[in-house]
Scaffold this motif. Sequence first.
Motif, short mmCIF file in Angstrom:
data_model
loop_
_atom_site.label_atom_id
_atom_site.label_comp_id
_atom_site.label_asym_id
_atom_site.label_seq_id
_atom_site.Cartn_x
_atom_site.Cartn_y
_atom_site.Cartn_z
N PRO A 1 0.78 -1.29 0.18
CA PRO A 1 0.07 0.15 -0.01
C PRO A 1 0.89 1.19 0.02
O PRO A 1 0.38 2.36 0.00
CB PRO A 1 -0.75 -0.27 1.44
N LEU B 1 -0.49 6.60 -0.13
CA LEU B 1 -1.56 7.33 -0.70
C LEU B 1 -2.28 8.03 0.06
O LEU B 1 -2.78 9.15 -0.48
CB LEU B 1 -1.83 6.67 -1.81
N THR C 1 1.42 0.65 -9.29
CA THR C 1 0.43 0.03 -8.53
C THR C 1 -0.69 1.21 -8.22
O THR C 1 -1.47 1.18 -7.35
CB THR C 1 0.94 -0.72 -7.11
P1 GDP Z 1 -9.11 1.99 5.02
O1 GDP Z 1 -9.65 0.72 5.76
O2 GDP Z 1 -9.97 2.64 4.20
O3 GDP Z 1 -7.84 2.82 5.30
O4 GDP Z 1 -8.42 1.06 3.71
P2 GDP Z 1 -7.24 -0.03 3.22
O5 GDP Z 1 -6.19 -0.15 4.32
O6 GDP Z 1 -7.55 -1.04 2.26
O7 GDP Z 1 -6.38 1.35 2.63
C1 GDP Z 1 -5.57 2.07 2.88
C2 GDP Z 1 -4.33 1.82 2.17
O8 GDP Z 1 -4.51 1.95 0.80
C3 GDP Z 1 -3.30 3.22 2.35
O9 GDP Z 1 -2.17 2.72 2.77
C4 GDP Z 1 -3.02 3.59 0.81
O10 GDP Z 1 -1.65 4.05 0.52
C5 GDP Z 1 -3.50 2.43 0.04
N1 GDP Z 1 -3.75 2.82 -1.45
C6 GDP Z 1 -4.92 3.44 -1.77
N2 GDP Z 1 -5.11 3.52 -2.98
C7 GDP Z 1 -3.79 2.76 -3.55
C8 GDP Z 1 -3.23 2.70 -4.83
O11 GDP Z 1 -3.96 3.23 -5.95
N3 GDP Z 1 -2.26 1.87 -5.06
C9 GDP Z 1 -1.60 1.36 -3.95
N4 GDP Z 1 -0.53 0.81 -4.11
N5 GDP Z 1 -2.19 1.62 -2.49
C10 GDP Z 1 -3.12 2.31 -2.45
#
Ligand code: GDP
Length: 308
Positions: free
Chosen positions: A226, A233, A289
């Motif tokens: 991520p 991001l 990504t």
């Molecule tokens: P939350 O529970 O809504 O915070 O969701 P997640 O844990 O699934 O997502 C948060 C993470 O998603 C963050 O660390 C972001 O950096 C990552 N993230 C969001 N969009 C992207 C993307 O387009 N590419 C990558 N590689 N990471 C992403």
Amino acid sequence: MITALGGGVGAAKFLEGLSSVIENETLNVIVNTGDDISLNGLYISPDVDTIIYRLSGVIDKKKGWGLEGDTFISLNSLEKFDLDTWFNIGDKDIATHIYRTYLRGKGLTATEIASKIAEAFELPDNVNIMPMTDQDVETWIQTNEGEMHFQEYLVKRKMKPEVCRVTIRNIDHASPAPNVVDSIEKARAVIICPSNPIISIGPILQVKGVREALKTTRAEIIAISPLVGGVPLKGPADKLMKGLGLEVSSAQVARLYSDFLDTMVIDVEDAHENQKIIDTGLKTLVVDTVMSDKGKSANLASSVLELI
Ligand code: GDP
């Protein structure tokens, strides 16, 4: 059958792409519920809803959460009752939380409720949204300004307090929801979505039996970092990792999963970390990504599927 583990925003974006390239293959999504919170009498499960909204095409794409075109009139009206209004619940979104709370009152489990909400939002039949556990768990953050629920740290306090520790309350009493372990054991591939490793993937790994199933399954296990250019991001992954004394890097994310992981997918901006990850015995894939639109998440998903 493909199984994915994920949190909210990052996972939802990736799963939108993945679901568009797997045709009718079953996709089981094991979702973090540590972010769940009970507020003003409503039970809210943000990660489950974010994934359902994204996969049904109704999400507010700009924010990455909530419903497209939503308004906040009811939330503002709660102010006169001196209720908590810091958690942004839109007028359309509130219906989901009323429905979930109503079904909980009738005794339905988180799994049953997620499946009813997914059905109402017309998710395809081959996609199953599976909360990691049917027991209530909550992620709490210990900070230099006291201990608070993760949502309070994230939304109300805007990630300002310094993180010292993360605790998933009640996790020791949480059993995996039905089919969670089975989905890991029987899948041809398990994908760890680009989600926060501490508060999204971390709680799932702490549910009894999940980490063990990941270690013993014959499925190919692939994680997508991520972090892009060494930073998240969106959200507090860097602050949480730093607060726990961890290096903020994709190599560190790989280390957190190294006891069960086969392949780590990292962004081209982090290509300098590639050798370091290979040296720990993992395979790697270095690609773009950043999922700025559905086409880009589908491309990322296709590259991941080619690894299987
Ligand atoms: P939350 O529970 O809504 O915070 O969701 P997640 O844990 O699934 O997502 C948060 C993470 O998603 C963050 O660390 C972001 O950096 C990552 N993230 C969001 N969009 C992207 C993307 O387009 N590419 C990558 N590689 N990471 C992403």
